[in-house]
Design a protein around this motif. Structure first.
Motif, PDB file in Angstrom:
ATOM      1  N   VAL A   1      -8.910   2.018  -8.087  1.00  0.00           N
ATOM      2  CA  VAL A   1      -9.713   3.161  -7.644  1.00  0.00           C
ATOM      3  C   VAL A   1      -8.938   4.008  -6.639  1.00  0.00           C
ATOM      4  CG1 VAL A   1     -11.813   3.841  -6.418  1.00  0.00           C
ATOM      5  CG2 VAL A   1     -11.892   1.980  -8.092  1.00  0.00           C
ATOM      6  N   ALA A   2      -8.260   3.355  -5.706  1.00  0.00           N
ATOM      7  CA  ALA A   2      -7.441   4.078  -4.736  1.00  0.00           C
ATOM      8  C   ALA A   2      -6.326   4.848  -5.435  1.00  0.00           C
ATOM      9  CB  ALA A   2      -6.849   3.105  -3.719  1.00  0.00           C
ATOM     10  N   ALA A   3      -5.694   4.190  -6.415  1.00  0.00           N
ATOM     11  CA  ALA A   3      -4.610   4.838  -7.156  1.00  0.00           C
ATOM     12  C   ALA A   3      -5.114   6.068  -7.905  1.00  0.00           C
ATOM     13  CB  ALA A   3      -3.993   3.840  -8.137  1.00  0.00           C
ATOM     14  N   LEU A   4      -6.265   5.950  -8.560  1.00  0.00           N
ATOM     15  CA  LEU A   4      -6.809   7.076  -9.314  1.00  0.00           C
ATOM     16  C   LEU A   4      -7.200   8.214  -8.385  1.00  0.00           C
ATOM     17  CD1 LEU A   4      -7.601   8.207 -12.053  1.00  0.00           C
ATOM     18  CD2 LEU A   4      -9.838   7.093 -11.799  1.00  0.00           C
ATOM     19  N   ALA A   5      -7.771   7.897  -7.218  1.00  0.00           N
ATOM     20  CA  ALA A   5      -8.159   8.940  -6.264  1.00  0.00           C
ATOM     21  C   ALA A   5      -6.939   9.736  -5.808  1.00  0.00           C
ATOM     22  CB  ALA A   5      -8.865   8.303  -5.063  1.00  0.00           C
ATOM     23  N   GLY A   6      -5.843   9.044  -5.509  1.00  0.00           N
ATOM     24  CA  GLY A   6      -4.630   9.740  -5.093  1.00  0.00           C
ATOM     25  C   GLY A   6      -4.047  10.593  -6.207  1.00  0.00           C
TER      26      GLY A   6
ATOM     27  N   ALA B   1       0.831  -1.205   0.000  1.00  0.00           N
ATOM     28  CA  ALA B   1       0.000   0.000   0.000  1.00  0.00           C
ATOM     29  C   ALA B   1       0.867   1.257   0.000  1.00  0.00           C
ATOM     30  CB  ALA B   1      -0.921  -0.004   1.224  1.00  0.00           C
ATOM     31  N   VAL B   2       1.944   1.225   0.782  1.00  0.00           N
ATOM     32  CA  VAL B   2       2.868   2.363   0.803  1.00  0.00           C
ATOM     33  C   VAL B   2       3.533   2.526  -0.562  1.00  0.00           C
ATOM     34  CG1 VAL B   2       4.979   3.282   1.835  1.00  0.00           C
ATOM     35  CG2 VAL B   2       3.282   2.138   3.270  1.00  0.00           C
ATOM     36  N   GLY B   3       3.978   1.415  -1.151  1.00  0.00           N
ATOM     37  CA  GLY B   3       4.600   1.475  -2.477  1.00  0.00           C
ATOM     38  C   GLY B   3       3.653   2.022  -3.524  1.00  0.00           C
ATOM     39  N   LEU B   4       2.378   1.591  -3.470  1.00  0.00           N
ATOM     40  CA  LEU B   4       1.390   2.100  -4.425  1.00  0.00           C
ATOM     41  C   LEU B   4       1.242   3.609  -4.282  1.00  0.00           C
ATOM     42  CD1 LEU B   4      -0.813   1.419  -6.545  1.00  0.00           C
ATOM     43  CD2 LEU B   4      -2.414   1.240  -4.638  1.00  0.00           C
ATOM     44  N   GLY B   5       1.141   4.081  -3.037  1.00  0.00           N
ATOM     45  CA  GLY B   5       1.011   5.516  -2.821  1.00  0.00           C
ATOM     46  C   GLY B   5       2.192   6.297  -3.361  1.00  0.00           C
TER      47      GLY B   5
ATOM     48  N   ILE C   1      -2.907   5.087   0.565  1.00  0.00           N
ATOM     49  CA  ILE C   1      -2.577   4.099   1.596  1.00  0.00           C
ATOM     50  C   ILE C   1      -3.788   3.838   2.495  1.00  0.00           C
ATOM     51  CG2 ILE C   1      -1.136   3.667   3.629  1.00  0.00           C
ATOM     52  CD1 ILE C   1       1.026   5.409   2.192  1.00  0.00           C
ATOM     53  N   THR C   2      -4.489   4.900   2.878  1.00  0.00           N
ATOM     54  CA  THR C   2      -5.646   4.751   3.754  1.00  0.00           C
ATOM     55  C   THR C   2      -6.753   3.940   3.092  1.00  0.00           C
ATOM     56  OG1 THR C   2      -5.160   6.871   4.836  1.00  0.00           O
ATOM     57  CG2 THR C   2      -7.402   6.002   5.067  1.00  0.00           C
ATOM     58  N   ILE C   3      -7.063   4.262   1.835  1.00  0.00           N
ATOM     59  CA  ILE C   3      -8.116   3.536   1.120  1.00  0.00           C
ATOM     60  C   ILE C   3      -7.755   2.068   0.984  1.00  0.00           C
ATOM     61  CG2 ILE C   3      -9.305   3.272  -1.101  1.00  0.00           C
ATOM     62  CD1 ILE C   3      -9.135   6.306  -1.430  1.00  0.00           C
ATOM     63  N   ARG C   4      -6.491   1.796   0.642  1.00  0.00           N
ATOM     64  CA  ARG C   4      -6.055   0.404   0.469  1.00  0.00           C
ATOM     65  C   ARG C   4      -6.154  -0.378   1.773  1.00  0.00           C
ATOM     66  NH1 ARG C   4      -6.257  -3.152  -2.041  1.00  0.00           N
ATOM     67  NH2 ARG C   4      -4.259  -4.155  -1.685  1.00  0.00           N
ATOM     68  N   LEU C   5      -5.698   0.209   2.856  1.00  0.00           N
ATOM     69  CA  LEU C   5      -5.708  -0.512   4.134  1.00  0.00           C
ATOM     70  C   LEU C   5      -7.135  -0.739   4.636  1.00  0.00           C
ATOM     71  CD1 LEU C   5      -2.678   1.116   5.988  1.00  0.00           C
ATOM     72  CD2 LEU C   5      -2.770  -1.039   4.735  1.00  0.00           C
ATOM     73  N   ILE C   6      -7.995   0.257   4.462  1.00  0.00           N
ATOM     74  CA  ILE C   6      -9.389   0.073   4.864  1.00  0.00           C
ATOM     75  C   ILE C   6     -10.060  -0.995   3.995  1.00  0.00           C
ATOM     76  CG2 ILE C   6     -11.662   1.174   4.987  1.00  0.00           C
ATOM     77  CD1 ILE C   6     -10.253   3.755   5.771  1.00  0.00           C
ATOM     78  N   ALA C   7      -9.758  -0.979   2.694  1.00  0.00           N
ATOM     79  CA  ALA C   7     -10.335  -1.976   1.787  1.00  0.00           C
ATOM     80  C   ALA C   7      -9.891  -3.386   2.167  1.00  0.00           C
ATOM     81  CB  ALA C   7      -9.943  -1.659   0.346  1.00  0.00           C
ATOM     82  N   LEU C   8      -8.625  -3.526   2.532  1.00  0.00           N
ATOM     83  CA  LEU C   8      -8.137  -4.838   2.970  1.00  0.00           C
ATOM     84  C   LEU C   8      -8.783  -5.259   4.285  1.00  0.00           C
ATOM     85  CD1 LEU C   8      -4.356  -4.371   2.118  1.00  0.00           C
ATOM     86  CD2 LEU C   8      -5.908  -6.003   1.036  1.00  0.00           C
ATOM     87  N   TRP C   9      -8.904  -4.309   5.204  1.00  0.00           N
ATOM     88  CA  TRP C   9      -9.483  -4.605   6.517  1.00  0.00           C
ATOM     89  C   TRP C   9     -10.952  -4.988   6.401  1.00  0.00           C
ATOM     90  CZ3 TRP C   9     -11.964  -0.467   9.869  1.00  0.00           C
ATOM     91  CH2 TRP C   9     -12.407  -1.014  11.082  1.00  0.00           C
ATOM     92  N   ARG C  10     -11.699  -4.214   5.589  1.00  0.00           N
ATOM     93  CA  ARG C  10     -13.133  -4.445   5.454  1.00  0.00           C
ATOM     94  C   ARG C  10     -13.480  -5.418   4.327  1.00  0.00           C
ATOM     95  NH1 ARG C  10     -16.052  -3.160   9.579  1.00  0.00           N
ATOM     96  NH2 ARG C  10     -17.844  -2.867   8.203  1.00  0.00           N
TER      97      ARG C  10
END
Length: 203
Positions: A151-156, A94-98, A182-191
């Motif tokens: 979607v997270a990547a495009l939003a950032g 997630a950090v790398g993607l950001g 990073i936040t969107i990715r981690l929440i998506a993984l968690w939820r």
């Protein structure tokens, strides 16, 4: 120096994900290294080709190739231990993607791309390597069928483009864009969020 270190960490994490996928597909050591390089550097190469940067940056800087290839070898030899670090790898992914998306978007804007083109190029920088990895393994790219990733990547990327358009400080814009991804990715993984698919499909 900090940005370079963070980029190399991102490359190592993406290379590890490619190498793990190659090991699971029972590729030989050469195949594992190729998948590691492709996953780690593919998005940046696509970005540079789209922007007319020749040769691509990652092919001119030997540390990028060394880190990606070396990570592939480490995973090849120690894949059982790496598999146990799945949560840590997902966090670093997630950090790398950001980092990759924000740097890709910023680079595109600096080289004269329009804001909407820069957003698409930034997104591609982050997801391109993984998509090519999946295609080489004869799979539908993961970013097109599971999880909130593209979607997270495009939003950032949009945050970065808008921030630079209204002339906010570049460091603040990059940090905000990366943090959002990073936040969107981690929440998506968690939820366990996934993008919706068409209903009423058979099978």
């Amino acid at each position: 120096m900090l940005l370079v270190v963070l980029e190399l960490i991102g490359i190592a994490v993406f290379a590890a994900s490619g190498a793990v996928a190659a090991v699971r597909a029972r590729l030989d050591v050469f195949g594992v290294i190729v998948l590691a390089l492709t996953t780690a550097l593919g998005g940046g190469i696509i970005r540079d080709v789209l922007l007319g940067v020749h040769p691509p940056t990652s092919l001119r800087n030997w540390p990028y190739l060394l880190v990606a290839g070396g990570t592939g070898l480490i995973v090849f030899w120690f894949h059982p231990q790496v598999a146990k670090l799945r949560r840590s790898v997902l966090l670093l992914d997630a950090v790398g993607l950001g980092l990759f998306v924000t740097s890709g978007t910023t680079t595109a804007l600096a080289l004269g791309a329009t804001p909407y083109a820069a957003c698409l190029i930034g997104m591609t920088t982050g997801i391109g390597g993984g998509a090519v990895r999946d295609l080489l393994l004869r799979e539908i790219p993961l970013v097109l069928r599971r999880e909130i990733y593209a979607v997270a990547a495009l939003a950032g990327a949009v945050v970065v483009a808008v921030g630079e358009w209204i002339e906010l400080p570049k460091d603040l814009v990059a940090l905000t864009g990366a943090s959002l991804i990073i936040t969107i990715r981690l929440i998506a993984l968690w939820r366990k969020w996934n993008a919706p698919v068409a209903r009423g499909l058979e099978g």
